[in-house]
Design a protein around this motif. Sequence first.
Motif, PDB file in Angstrom:
ATOM      1  N   GLN A  73       2.996  49.443 102.969  1.00  0.00           N
ATOM      2  CA  GLN A  73       2.635  49.198 104.373  1.00  0.00           C
ATOM      3  C   GLN A  73       2.850  47.733 104.740  1.00  0.00           C
ATOM      4  N   TRP A 125       6.488  47.274 105.216  1.00  0.00           N
ATOM      5  CA  TRP A 125       6.918  47.896 106.478  1.00  0.00           C
ATOM      6  C   TRP A 125       6.779  46.905 107.631  1.00  0.00           C
ATOM      7  N   LYS A 126       5.662  46.154 107.640  1.00  0.00           N
ATOM      8  CA  LYS A 126       5.424  45.216 108.734  1.00  0.00           C
ATOM      9  C   LYS A 126       6.428  44.064 108.731  1.00  0.00           C
ATOM     10  N   TRP A 148       8.382  56.170 112.005  1.00  0.00           N
ATOM     11  CA  TRP A 148       7.010  55.673 111.822  1.00  0.00           C
ATOM     12  C   TRP A 148       6.043  56.841 111.576  1.00  0.00           C
ATOM     13  N   GLN A 160       3.739  57.210 108.318  1.00  0.00           N
ATOM     14  CA  GLN A 160       2.288  57.252 108.527  1.00  0.00           C
ATOM     15  C   GLN A 160       1.691  58.546 107.986  1.00  0.00           C
ATOM     16  N   CYS A 211       1.353  58.328 104.159  1.00  0.00           N
ATOM     17  CA  CYS A 211       0.227  57.474 103.757  1.00  0.00           C
ATOM     18  C   CYS A 211      -1.104  58.146 104.076  1.00  0.00           C
TER      19      CYS A 211
END
Length: 633
Positions: free
Chosen positions: A430, A433-434, A448, A452, A455
């Motif tokens: 995560q 990803w950012k 996305w 998501q 996760c």
Amino acid sequence: MEMREESTVEQSIDTGSALNEKKALEPVYETTQTTETPDPATDQTTGITDPETDAETGQVSQRVVYAGIPEILEAARSLSALEADSITREDLANLKQQFYAFRHAEQQAELEEAIASGELTPDEQFEPKPSDAEEELRHILDIIKEKKAGRLAQIEAERKENLDRRNEIIDQLLAMSADTDNVNREFPRFKELQQQFKEIGEVPATETTDQWKRYQDAVERFYDQYRINKDLRDYDFRKNLDTKTLLCSEAESLATEEDVVTAFKRLQTLHDKWRDTGPVAKEIREEIWTRFKDASAVVNKRYQAFFEERKAREQQNEEAKTALCERVETIDIESATSFRHWDELTATVLTAQEEWKGIGFASRRNNNKLFARFRAACDRFFNAKAEYFKDAKERQNENLQLKTQLCEQAEALKDSTEWKKTADRLVELQRRWKTIGAVPRKQSDTLWTRFQQACDYFFEQKKKDLNDSRHAEQTALKAKRDIIAEITAVGDDRTADDVQALLHDADNRWRQAGHVPFREKDKVYEEYRTAVNNLRDRYRLSRNSRSMARFENTLADIGTDQNRMSRERERLVRAYEAKRQELKTCENNLGFFSTKSSRGNSMLQELDRRIAETKEEIETLRNKIAILDEKMS
């Protein structure tokens, strides 16, 4: 009175011609320009066209915009193959202007490349490379120039020939006027010569006025200085009066013509017809001429005012177009680092282009220059935008691959039950990803959502397992406390065998009970070991003594069977080696523990206990092997 009309006509013709020649240099524009705006995602040129307007006719012709130098050269070759009269000055000017605009861009690119490569410093004089295209264009233009010059010489020769022919007619008219005895007989010939004079083409401009004066003098001499048949003369005067009266009416009607340029052109035609019409009676010549002259003055004043007004309007248009050029040129392209910012800047450029279409023409001298400047500014913007979108698309595709890989990794981990390790790994994904930039918009939400969901699925399963584990740990804690209570509650009325069996069963149930809450683990285990040790101390129980007792029973059962004794010895040796390895492992693990925490101290105590028990078991196994060896010898 006759000479007064001649001089007045002559003055009007001269004035009208001069005015016409002067105003013909000032173009008349009566259309608006159109601007084509390209798709920001594809080609990024402006596509603006600029029409040209003929000054005298007001006709609008679309100026051709060429894609590059090869197209310009091809157009130049096509022009050079045409007749000289078909080659316009505007076509040549358009070719040269666009060619040298492209040529200037090439030279600028050469200069920038030379500076960038270090071959030239900004302070050094730049010498552009020779251009074969430029040499070819010059050669073609020389051919056209020679062709135009040849045609001009031909026209001048024709005009000189026309001058000579007209002068010959004038000489014949003068000779006929001098022959007073044969005037009536020569009248048909006189009319024939007049018609021939009118049909002859143009003469050199410098000779036009003087020749018309001589012609009118010859005609007037023929009519006025010699007597001819009065009826015929009066008939001719009346016919000429009717014609000139009609010309006056037509000239007066031009005052209400909306198109000023058209009115002026028609007036020139009326003047030509006036000159071609013969004289009227002497007593009304001044009157009819004054009427025609006054009507002409109205049209000429409107024409003059029109061009003065247009000149002021062109000045305003020039200022407005200059402002639009500056607006687009001052756009800070370097500051555009996002699609939204580019969209905002694009809206500014498109608004400027819409405003450009609504602005009329500037002066002929500056209109094309301003258009080239505005188009260059727009091209600069859209080229930069296209380059940015191309790079951004490549970056987005790279980001798409990176985020797709993260989705695949997250999906591969979502079913894992290694909760802590996997949770740490997903948190790291995560975070990565950012740090990855944007992906193509049409795939952004889908990608996305995919990441998501993977996760979220894992963490929901982890949370569910944690809740189940907590419930199971509480159940195990209760079961182990019940075992401790059961051991603690054993009284003194049991036999050692019963107690040994009870402890064996309790140990099995303890292991099967499962994990307890971590914070209770050490505490409950200590309580268990304490309860077990206390019970053993009370009944003085030893695992090894019980084991030796069972071993003696086994030997009694075997008797003298050597095979069974051999198999039993092998089993004991294997158990002996396993215990020795277990002891070695426990002693190695002993070095890894720290007693700085209560948990560490508890585990250390347990390990010490296990080492002691293992050593005792090893010794018991050694004794059993020794007993078998003695019996087998």
